[in-house]
Design an enzyme around this catalytic site. Structure first.
Site, mmCIF file in Angstrom:
data_model
loop_
_atom_site.group_PDB
_atom_site.id
_atom_site.type_symbol
_atom_site.label_atom_id
_atom_site.label_comp_id
_atom_site.label_asym_id
_atom_site.label_seq_id
_atom_site.Cartn_x
_atom_site.Cartn_y
_atom_site.Cartn_z
ATOM 1 N N SER A 34 -9.967 24.610 -11.685
ATOM 2 C CA SER A 34 -11.088 23.743 -12.073
ATOM 3 C C SER A 34 -12.415 24.327 -11.629
ATOM 4 O O SER A 34 -12.594 24.676 -10.462
ATOM 5 C CB SER A 34 -10.941 22.367 -11.411
ATOM 6 N N HIS A 65 -11.605 22.903 -18.419
ATOM 7 C CA HIS A 65 -10.561 23.887 -18.709
ATOM 8 C C HIS A 65 -10.678 24.304 -20.175
ATOM 9 O O HIS A 65 -10.452 23.503 -21.078
ATOM 10 C CB HIS A 65 -9.174 23.295 -18.450
ATOM 11 N N HIS A 87 -1.504 20.919 -16.212
ATOM 12 C CA HIS A 87 -1.193 20.108 -15.034
ATOM 13 C C HIS A 87 -0.139 19.070 -15.377
ATOM 14 O O HIS A 87 -0.123 18.513 -16.472
ATOM 15 C CB HIS A 87 -2.448 19.374 -14.541
ATOM 16 N N TYR A 89 -0.127 16.090 -14.282
ATOM 17 C CA TYR A 89 -0.740 14.765 -14.509
ATOM 18 C C TYR A 89 -1.198 14.574 -15.950
ATOM 19 O O TYR A 89 -1.444 13.455 -16.388
ATOM 20 C CB TYR A 89 -1.905 14.506 -13.540
ATOM 21 N N GLU A 90 -1.321 15.676 -16.696
ATOM 22 C CA GLU A 90 -1.708 15.549 -18.099
ATOM 23 C C GLU A 90 -0.545 15.044 -18.953
ATOM 24 O O GLU A 90 -0.736 14.712 -20.118
ATOM 25 C CB GLU A 90 -2.184 16.904 -18.630
ATOM 26 N N ALA A 117 -8.994 24.648 -7.134
ATOM 27 C CA ALA A 117 -9.926 23.841 -6.359
ATOM 28 C C ALA A 117 -9.070 22.942 -5.487
ATOM 29 O O ALA A 117 -8.068 22.407 -5.952
ATOM 30 C CB ALA A 117 -10.786 23.007 -7.302
ATOM 31 N N MET A 218 -3.618 19.807 -7.100
ATOM 32 C CA MET A 218 -2.696 19.284 -8.118
ATOM 33 C C MET A 218 -2.092 20.390 -8.984
ATOM 34 O O MET A 218 -1.753 20.154 -10.140
ATOM 35 C CB MET A 218 -3.447 18.277 -9.007
ATOM 36 N N SER A 219 -1.971 21.572 -8.413
ATOM 37 C CA SER A 219 -1.488 22.691 -9.240
ATOM 38 C C SER A 219 -0.815 23.745 -8.372
ATOM 39 O O SER A 219 -0.324 23.450 -7.285
ATOM 40 C CB SER A 219 -2.675 23.319 -9.985
ATOM 41 N N ASN A 242 -14.166 20.083 -1.596
ATOM 42 C CA ASN A 242 -14.548 18.794 -0.997
ATOM 43 C C ASN A 242 -13.715 18.592 0.260
ATOM 44 O O ASN A 242 -12.641 19.179 0.381
ATOM 45 C CB ASN A 242 -14.288 17.651 -1.995
ATOM 46 N N HIS A 256 -14.378 14.246 -9.527
ATOM 47 C CA HIS A 256 -14.072 15.470 -10.278
ATOM 48 C C HIS A 256 -15.350 16.299 -10.448
ATOM 49 O O HIS A 256 -15.314 17.530 -10.419
ATOM 50 C CB HIS A 256 -13.463 15.096 -11.634
HETATM 51 N N1 HPA Z 1 -7.310 16.253 -3.728
HETATM 52 C C1 HPA Z 1 -6.494 16.686 -4.704
HETATM 53 N N2 HPA Z 1 -6.831 17.648 -5.553
HETATM 54 C C2 HPA Z 1 -8.050 18.200 -5.426
HETATM 55 C C3 HPA Z 1 -8.955 17.785 -4.448
HETATM 56 C C4 HPA Z 1 -8.557 16.754 -3.544
HETATM 57 O O1 HPA Z 1 -9.313 16.325 -2.645
HETATM 58 N N3 HPA Z 1 -10.064 18.541 -4.596
HETATM 59 C C5 HPA Z 1 -9.825 19.393 -5.633
HETATM 60 N N4 HPA Z 1 -8.612 19.179 -6.145
#
Ligand code: HPA
Length: 287
Positions: A34, A65, A87, A89-90, A117, A218-219, A242, A256
């Site tokens: 991402s 993406h 992903h 989740y998609e 990310a 998430m990947s 983050n 996001h």
């Molecule tokens: N949690 C899950 N996935 C992420 C995060 C997070 O804080 N930051 C970027 N992808």
């Protein structure tokens, strides 16, 4: 719900399709997470193949993406980059999420660089840090959604593959050496792969920290698993976009947009690190 895994013929059809559309013979695969799609812009003499053209490829839906393969030269090496990944989740099955990795293997790619990310769980991590992934905890896999679920395709690897050193010790050390030369204070740690799409609750963040996760996303873990099964060397690099929020009533939210923005800001440093690693991989002595 788990849809049927793909057949060997489907992977081969996709690989044949790609091979016919480029002169390059990629040796290194790159998966861009991402906000990191810009990395592909440094690829010279590039051929672009949209995922929706390639037989059996899933199509990416998430913002940020682009959804195409970029095949060309980076730091003098022939590479195949995924600009956008799939992903869980998609709504894709784990077999779909990891479909391109096996196609890369069939294309002759021996080394895979996975980027993502991630939220910082380790309290000493700062936003903007780069983390070399030493190991992962794949919560999706532990919950039964292992990407190797289903009939084993022996042409790729064994039924019960070892997952010790999923992330190549040599490449992790190389990442360190290159980072040191560049004055990049790279971090190391364990990546926790959750299904998403929700970010974590503060209690989940504290749980992840307690069990030894340094960064969460998430990947990556499914792709790394399938690559390792097929004997590819894997390097994983997380960008800490983050700080995961670990207390209630903090008035802080992860978004996001924040993830994409930090990702973009980190691209030049991540690019430099990857270019440095590729330059070293290209030297015969490292292989
Ligand atoms: N949690 C899950 N996935 C992420 C995060 C997070 O804080 N930051 C970027 N992808």
């Amino acid at each position: 719900m788990i849809s049927s895994p793909h057949t060997l013929e489907e992977y081969q059809t996709a690989a044949d399709f790609i091979r016919k559309r480029t002169q390059h013979q990629p040796q290194v695969g790159l998966v861009l997470g991402s906000g990191l799609s810009l990395l592909a812009e440094g690829i010279a003499s590039a051929d672009f193949l949209a995922y929706d053209q390639i037989p059996h490829f899933p199509v990416s839906t998430v913002v940020g993406h682009a959804g195409r393969l970029v095949i060309g030269e980076l730091a003098g090496l022939p590479v195949c980059a995924m600009q956008g990944r799939f992903h869980f989740y998609e709504g894709y099955s784990q077999a779909q999420v990891t479909f391109p990795i096996r196609v890369m293997h069939l294309l002759g790619i021996h080394t895979l660089i996975l980027t993502n990310a991630a939220g910082g769980i380790n309290p000493s991590f700062q936003v903007g840090n780069l983390m070399v992934i030493d190991d992962h905890i794949n919560f999706m896999g532990l919950a039964g959604f292992n990407p190797l679920y289903g009939p084993n395709i022996d042409a790729f690897g064994s039924r019960f593959p070892s997952m010790t050193d999923v992330y190549s010790p040599a490449l992790r050390a190389l990442g360190d050496r290159v980072a040191a030369q560049q004055g990049e204070a790279v971090r190391h740690g364990v990546y926790g792969a959750l299904s998403g799409p929700t970010f974590e609750t503060p209690a989940e963040v504290r749980f992840l920290r307690a069990i030894g996760v340094d960064a969460v996303g998430m990947s990556t873990a499914p792709e790394a698993t399938v690559a390792r099964h097929a004997g590819m060397r894997v390097l994983g690099i997380s960008t800490i976009t983050n700080a995961a929020i670990d207390i209630l009533n903090s008035n802080a939210e992860t978004s996001h947009e924040e993830v994409l923005e930090t990702g973009k800001a980190v691209v030049p440093r991540l690019m430099k690190l990857i270019m440095g690693v590729l330059a070293e991989i290209g030297k015969p002595s490292v292989d």
